[in-house]
Design an enzyme around this catalytic site. Structure first.
Site, short mmCIF file in Angstrom:
data_model
loop_
_atom_site.label_atom_id
_atom_site.label_comp_id
_atom_site.label_asym_id
_atom_site.label_seq_id
_atom_site.Cartn_x
_atom_site.Cartn_y
_atom_site.Cartn_z
N HIS A 15 -15.20 26.61 -5.59
CA HIS A 15 -13.86 26.83 -6.15
C HIS A 15 -13.66 28.29 -6.57
O HIS A 15 -12.55 28.80 -6.53
CB HIS A 15 -13.65 25.90 -7.35
CG HIS A 15 -12.33 26.02 -8.02
ND1 HIS A 15 -11.14 26.14 -7.34
CD2 HIS A 15 -11.99 26.06 -9.34
CE1 HIS A 15 -10.14 26.22 -8.20
NE2 HIS A 15 -10.62 26.19 -9.41
N TRP A 25 0.83 -1.20 0.00
CA TRP A 25 0.00 0.00 0.00
C TRP A 25 0.86 1.24 0.00
O TRP A 25 2.08 1.17 0.21
CB TRP A 25 -1.03 0.00 1.14
CG TRP A 25 -0.51 -0.20 2.55
CD1 TRP A 25 0.73 -0.60 2.93
CD2 TRP A 25 -1.26 -0.04 3.75
NE1 TRP A 25 0.82 -0.69 4.29
CE2 TRP A 25 -0.40 -0.35 4.83
CE3 TRP A 25 -2.56 0.34 4.04
CZ2 TRP A 25 -0.81 -0.30 6.17
CZ3 TRP A 25 -2.96 0.40 5.37
CH2 TRP A 25 -2.10 0.08 6.43
N ASN A 26 0.21 2.40 -0.29
CA ASN A 26 0.94 3.65 -0.46
C ASN A 26 0.22 4.79 0.27
O ASN A 26 -1.00 4.73 0.47
CB ASN A 26 1.01 4.04 -1.94
CG ASN A 26 1.63 2.96 -2.79
OD1 ASN A 26 2.83 2.71 -2.71
ND2 ASN A 26 0.81 2.29 -3.60
MN MN Z 1 -10.11 22.69 -11.46
#
Ligand code: MN
Length: 265
Positions: free
Chosen positions: A87, A69-70
């Site tokens: 955003h 796993w990472n």
């Molecule tokens: Mn974006």
């Protein structure tokens, strides 16, 4: 059980059957996340988005004898990714504007694919305009409310420097002009706009009025963005259904995600 429930049950059984027997095809619109996938580069006075990083925890070794796993990390706007209304400043006060609160119903919607690959090959700064949409609609019919508009440019086939196409005066990549985005939101009530390039906006859109009009108008109206899409050339102009469910990051502005399109085989 009502007739409506029965009908929904039948549709679900048919859907599963068509996926299983290949009557419906799933097209993967996602690039592979890797450290070398280009990320957006902002002017130097602004903060920068980190690329995807992966660090091994163990690989059947002393750190974990039976498991691999990472640890991973990335900017929210890395690889094939989703933009939520928060955003952009225009969408910052809207309800349900983050990836953890946006309505799950919005994660499945039909797609209209506008093929501008020829124009984009001829001009890296090609801009989609209202006239292009009207011409598309004369051939394929009106864009339905709450559907995606996906701009096909074949940009996803480029790699490395050609993909970001960053020159001394900024990025040169195709995208929508300001009028078409405002028009798609107000006149066609689209759910969002998707591109094959690093942003929903054109590379030079910082110079547009308003700057970054796709971000400005989409997010100001509570609509979404999809970027770094792939395989749009495998979709019909109309009829695909897109599944785009971003990660449920608390107060997140966007996230990498797997984007799938269902099409009739
Ligand atoms: Mn974006």
């Amino acid at each position: 059980m009502s007739a409506r429930d029965d009908a929904a049950d039948v549709v679900l059984v048919q859907l599963a059957g068509l996926v299983a027997d290949g009557g419906l095809k799933l097209v993967d619109l996602t690039h592979t996340l890797s450290p070398d996938f280009p990320t957006i580069v902002m002017p130097p006075e602004f903060g920068q988005s980190a690329p995807f990083r992966m660090e091994r925890i163990s690989c059947y070794d002393g750190d974990g004898p039976a498991w691999y796993w990472n640890n991973i990390s990335f900017g929210e706007h890395t690889g094939t990714h989703f933009d939520a209304p928060i955003h952009w400043y225009t969408g910052k006060d809207l309800p349900l504007n983050t990836v953890d609160t946006l309505p799950t119903r919005d994660m499945i919607a039909p797609a209209n694919v506008i093929d501008c690959s020829r124009q984009s090959a001829a001009d890296a700064d090609f801009l989609l305009g209202v006239e292009d949409i009207l011409a598309w609609e004369r051939e394929h019919g009106l864009i339905a409310p709450r559907s995606w508009v996906l701009l096909r440019t074949d940009w996803s086939k480029k790699t490395g420097r050609d993909y970001a196409n960053l020159l001394d005066d900024g990025a040169h990549t195709p995208g929508p002009d300001a009028d078409v985005i405002r028009w798609l939101v107000t006149e066609r009530d689209i759910i969002g706009f998707g591109t094959e390039t690093i942003g929903t906006d054109a590379g030079q859109a910082g110079h547009f009025s308003p700057p970054y009009p796709a971000h400005h108008f989409l997010h100001g109206a509570g609509r979404y963005g999809l970027q770094c899409l792939a395989n749009l050339d495998q979709l019909p102009p109309k009829g695909a259904v897109v599944i785009a469910a971003p990660l449920k990051i608390r107060h997140g502005s966007g996230s990498p995600l797997r984007v799938l399109a269902l099409i009739a085989a």
